[in-house]
Design a protein around this motif. Structure first.
Motif, PDB file in Angstrom:
ATOM      1  N   LYS A  30      45.311  37.387  32.322  1.00  0.00           N
ATOM      2  CA  LYS A  30      44.001  36.728  32.235  1.00  0.00           C
ATOM      3  C   LYS A  30      43.755  36.210  30.826  1.00  0.00           C
ATOM      4  O   LYS A  30      43.276  35.090  30.635  1.00  0.00           O
ATOM      5  N   ARG A  31      44.087  37.032  29.815  1.00  0.00           N
ATOM      6  CA  ARG A  31      43.902  36.610  28.423  1.00  0.00           C
ATOM      7  C   ARG A  31      44.785  35.415  28.083  1.00  0.00           C
ATOM      8  O   ARG A  31      44.357  34.494  27.391  1.00  0.00           O
ATOM      9  N   MET A  32      46.020  35.429  28.578  1.00  0.00           N
ATOM     10  CA  MET A  32      46.926  34.308  28.309  1.00  0.00           C
ATOM     11  C   MET A  32      46.423  33.023  28.958  1.00  0.00           C
ATOM     12  O   MET A  32      46.500  31.952  28.359  1.00  0.00           O
TER      13      MET A  32
ATOM     14  N   PHE B 180      22.759  32.573  35.840  1.00  0.00           N
ATOM     15  CA  PHE B 180      22.878  34.002  36.130  1.00  0.00           C
ATOM     16  C   PHE B 180      24.005  34.259  37.126  1.00  0.00           C
ATOM     17  O   PHE B 180      24.830  35.156  36.930  1.00  0.00           O
ATOM     18  N   MET B 181      24.066  33.473  38.186  1.00  0.00           N
ATOM     19  CA  MET B 181      25.105  33.659  39.188  1.00  0.00           C
ATOM     20  C   MET B 181      26.489  33.343  38.626  1.00  0.00           C
ATOM     21  O   MET B 181      27.465  34.018  38.953  1.00  0.00           O
ATOM     22  N   MET B 182      26.582  32.329  37.780  1.00  0.00           N
ATOM     23  CA  MET B 182      27.854  31.991  37.154  1.00  0.00           C
ATOM     24  C   MET B 182      28.316  33.140  36.256  1.00  0.00           C
ATOM     25  O   MET B 182      29.503  33.470  36.225  1.00  0.00           O
ATOM     26  N   SER B 183      27.396  33.751  35.543  1.00  0.00           N
ATOM     27  CA  SER B 183      27.740  34.891  34.694  1.00  0.00           C
ATOM     28  C   SER B 183      28.238  36.065  35.529  1.00  0.00           C
ATOM     29  O   SER B 183      29.188  36.749  35.142  1.00  0.00           O
ATOM     30  N   MET B 184      27.605  36.301  36.669  1.00  0.00           N
ATOM     31  CA  MET B 184      28.062  37.369  37.561  1.00  0.00           C
ATOM     32  C   MET B 184      29.461  37.068  38.089  1.00  0.00           C
ATOM     33  O   MET B 184      30.308  37.967  38.185  1.00  0.00           O
ATOM     34  N   PHE B 185      29.716  35.808  38.420  1.00  0.00           N
ATOM     35  CA  PHE B 185      31.039  35.406  38.904  1.00  0.00           C
ATOM     36  C   PHE B 185      32.100  35.628  37.827  1.00  0.00           C
ATOM     37  O   PHE B 185      33.172  36.182  38.105  1.00  0.00           O
ATOM     38  N   GLN B 186      31.808  35.222  36.599  1.00  0.00           N
ATOM     39  CA  GLN B 186      32.752  35.415  35.506  1.00  0.00           C
ATOM     40  C   GLN B 186      33.014  36.900  35.262  1.00  0.00           C
ATOM     41  O   GLN B 186      34.151  37.304  35.016  1.00  0.00           O
ATOM     42  N   GLN B 187      31.981  37.702  35.338  1.00  0.00           N
ATOM     43  CA  GLN B 187      32.146  39.145  35.149  1.00  0.00           C
ATOM     44  C   GLN B 187      33.000  39.749  36.255  1.00  0.00           C
ATOM     45  O   GLN B 187      33.830  40.624  35.998  1.00  0.00           O
ATOM     46  N   SER B 188      32.827  39.274  37.478  1.00  0.00           N
ATOM     47  CA  SER B 188      33.636  39.815  38.575  1.00  0.00           C
ATOM     48  C   SER B 188      35.103  39.437  38.408  1.00  0.00           C
ATOM     49  O   SER B 188      35.991  40.225  38.740  1.00  0.00           O
ATOM     50  N   ILE B 189      35.380  38.260  37.882  1.00  0.00           N
ATOM     51  CA  ILE B 189      36.760  37.867  37.621  1.00  0.00           C
ATOM     52  C   ILE B 189      37.356  38.725  36.516  1.00  0.00           C
ATOM     53  O   ILE B 189      38.486  39.202  36.614  1.00  0.00           O
ATOM     54  N   GLU B 190      36.589  38.945  35.444  1.00  0.00           N
ATOM     55  CA  GLU B 190      37.084  39.750  34.329  1.00  0.00           C
ATOM     56  C   GLU B 190      37.353  41.198  34.732  1.00  0.00           C
ATOM     57  O   GLU B 190      38.288  41.820  34.242  1.00  0.00           O
ATOM     58  N   SER B 191      36.545  41.737  35.622  1.00  0.00           N
ATOM     59  CA  SER B 191      36.705  43.139  35.995  1.00  0.00           C
ATOM     60  C   SER B 191      37.641  43.336  37.186  1.00  0.00           C
ATOM     61  O   SER B 191      37.916  44.470  37.561  1.00  0.00           O
ATOM     62  N   SER B 192      38.158  42.252  37.748  1.00  0.00           N
ATOM     63  CA  SER B 192      39.064  42.344  38.891  1.00  0.00           C
ATOM     64  C   SER B 192      40.368  43.025  38.499  1.00  0.00           C
ATOM     65  O   SER B 192      40.909  42.810  37.420  1.00  0.00           O
ATOM     66  N   LYS B 193      40.894  43.839  39.384  1.00  0.00           N
ATOM     67  CA  LYS B 193      42.152  44.558  39.141  1.00  0.00           C
ATOM     68  C   LYS B 193      43.346  43.852  39.777  1.00  0.00           C
ATOM     69  O   LYS B 193      44.469  44.324  39.665  1.00  0.00           O
TER      70      LYS B 193
END
Length: 79
Positions: free
Chosen positions: A64-66, A44-57
């Protein structure tokens, strides 16, 4: 030695929303996630971390995609 992943009916209640989102986004629950489900708190915490990276501006989304694509190429990921 390989770890047999947990099926959805064996996973913790806290991972149910994450499996639903993964099925909606990818179409199925990925195999590594099934193995990580043995440790629901960490997953769960790893998923939250990944989501925070994806939503970072801070970093542009194209970069990020590359980076994700290049990392997948380096490890031989089929998608």
């Amino acid at each position: 030695m390989r770890i047999d992943g947990l099926e959805e009916n064996q996973m913790s209640w806290m991972l149910k929303p994450l499996t639903w989102m993964m099925k909606r986004r990818v179409g199925k629950v990925l195999t590594p996630y099934k193995a990580w489900a043995y440790r629901p708190g960490i997953t769960f915490m790893m998923s939250m971390f990944q989501q925070s990276i994806e939503s970072s501006k801070v970093t542009p989304s194209a970069l990020k995609r590359m980076v994700c694509l290049r990392a997948a190429q380096m490890i031989g990921c089929v998608f």
